[in-house]
Write an enzyme that holds these catalytic residues in place. Sequence first.
Site, short mmCIF file in Angstrom:
data_model
loop_
_atom_site.label_atom_id
_atom_site.label_comp_id
_atom_site.label_asym_id
_atom_site.label_seq_id
_atom_site.Cartn_x
_atom_site.Cartn_y
_atom_site.Cartn_z
N LYS A 130 19.38 38.45 45.17
CA LYS A 130 20.06 39.24 44.15
C LYS A 130 21.52 38.80 44.15
O LYS A 130 22.05 38.37 45.17
CB LYS A 130 19.99 40.73 44.48
N HIS A 133 27.41 41.41 43.77
CA HIS A 133 28.11 42.06 42.67
C HIS A 133 29.37 42.77 43.15
O HIS A 133 29.70 42.73 44.34
CB HIS A 133 27.17 43.00 41.91
N HIS A 136 29.41 44.84 46.27
CA HIS A 136 29.47 44.10 47.53
C HIS A 136 30.87 43.57 47.80
O HIS A 136 31.27 43.41 48.94
CB HIS A 136 28.45 42.97 47.54
N1 ARG Z 1 22.05 45.62 51.77
C1 ARG Z 1 22.56 46.93 51.53
C2 ARG Z 1 22.97 47.05 50.07
O1 ARG Z 1 23.26 46.08 49.42
C3 ARG Z 1 23.74 47.27 52.39
C4 ARG Z 1 23.47 47.29 53.88
C5 ARG Z 1 24.49 48.06 54.63
N2 ARG Z 1 24.30 48.02 56.05
C6 ARG Z 1 23.37 48.70 56.72
N3 ARG Z 1 23.28 48.53 58.01
N4 ARG Z 1 22.55 49.53 56.11
O2 ARG Z 1 23.05 48.15 49.55
#
Ligand code: ARG
Length: 603
Positions: A130, A133, A136
Amino acid sequence: MFDAKSEISRLLAPGIPEIEPQQIHDMLEVPPNPEMGDLALPCFKLSRILKKSPVRIAEDLSAIVSKKGSTEDIDRIEAVSGYLNIFLNKSVYIRKILSEILQEGNSYGSSDIGRGKTVVIDYSSPNIAKPFHVGHLRSTSIGNSLYQIFAFMGYRCVGINHLGDWGTQFGKLIVAYKKWGSEHAVQENLIDELVALYVKFHKEAEKDPSLNEEAREWFTRLEQGNEEARSLWRWFIDISMEEYKKVYDLLGVEFDAYTGESFYNDKMEPVIEELKGKNLLKESKGAMVVDLEKEGMPPCLILKTDGSTLYATRDITAAIYRKNTYHFDKCIYVTGVSQSLHFKQWFKVIEKMGYSWYKGLYHVPFGTVSIGGEKLATRTGKVVLLDDILSRAIQKTRATIEEKNPDLENKEEVAKQMGVGAVIFSDLFSNRIKDVSFSWDEVLNFDGETGPYVQYTHARACSVLRRAEDGKTIRTSVETDPAGKSSKAGHEMGCPGEMTSKSASADADFDSSLLSSKEEYQLVRVLSAFPDKVKQALDDLEPSILTRYLVELAKEFNRFYHEHPILVKEKGLRKARLALVQATKATLATGLRLIGLHAPEKV
Ligand code: ARG
């Protein structure tokens, strides 16, 4: 560090033995108007304890302090209607603050409160296949800034990119790729192609739900280590990582570990056993959950009906792994506010497991980002892609540089540092929990409350220092230079002559009494606040405290710069003003670094 409040509270302490000096310290205020002193003690707060009227208290204290024979720090003390107004000896104050900054240089504001402590920071963490964006980007810039701030305060930091590299979406992607994709198209269009395949899968699955079944089967194969599934999955990761790395390079962000969700695949089993053993797992409609009803939350899902694990299962496992691996004191998660419940739930599960270190887990949520003003052309419709934003910002900055300072040596590098800096800065400007709206004109404005404005101010200070250095040999150019009178960007920019380390360390031996204007004093006051601001940003996990401080410091410097020529003939005055410029330059550079920005010396 010279701390006027501490000095004053120590001085007042014998007059108020009923309370601790620290309490006096905390009562001292900065009056709204300088005529009321640099610091004031509102004596009504003491009236009950001392059983005297505020007016009496103020008068008595002022008499005691005056009798004691004053310290060099205080010019005078006045008792005015229940307030004790304290006027500092400005020249002593300026000397103490500036000498300290010049001595400490790049470490001014740092401390060792974190010595021997470890903080794990989980940030950025995009989802494979993905696009990266703007959400992030916020996680990345906030996380990176917290990393810099904690390191500056002596902590050992571990930056982790918890990549979203596992889950049923990979089953869907594999099906879509096998049905409609081609190696060539993926190689050619990278993440765009993966996103297109993913979108197509959802469209087709609406018409033909059996595709979902197929995707589940492929995900199961992936889980079981099927070779074809594994190698496609690996390939999707490699392609995504290549694009993310480009963004991280541009942002200047690094991680100590890229341990994504899949890293925990073989580590979840024992944790699930442990949950069972501790009687925390219960069945709910075929799934396994930790009940959180008493805590007023929905249950935390650990295993789906088909036995597969979830986001929370991996987070719980990862937290235990990190505790055992890094022995952290704090573990910080930077994500959008929409995930708040998720973190609350599984933090609770850790607590219920009997781990007291749940207290060291912090969720640092942030608001959403929208793009105001101009609309960006995006490739996926709704999501604004980060590399679009960054390249646009760089391109716009390049155009500004072309217009204002076409002869700048390393234009490309500076355009990058300022363009990217502008985006990060605007991202870190508001309180993180606030939603931010992104407007090109505001973000890239050299005169607004922006990254380029602060970077430009830093370069302006560098330019003055450079010219001061040149002035030793080319006297006339200095004497005819209308220093301080130009506000036009470009006028000061790109002066010849590299900054040498010698010119970077201004002489700490200067006569501070010559810095007698209100602009100079005010600038020193703002400089003196820097260590507190860093500490506050760390305590509140809030980089915006520094971002906003930098704008204030830059404004204060520019006020001084416009009012007072620096490279004047009188050696003493010139030296004193240069000390002030040098201290500002050092503090701006450190502050920029702590929010993840470069501080180019010429722009
Ligand atoms: N990949 C997740 C997202 O894009 C964020 C992860 C954050 N870290 C965690 N340990 N949950 O929403």
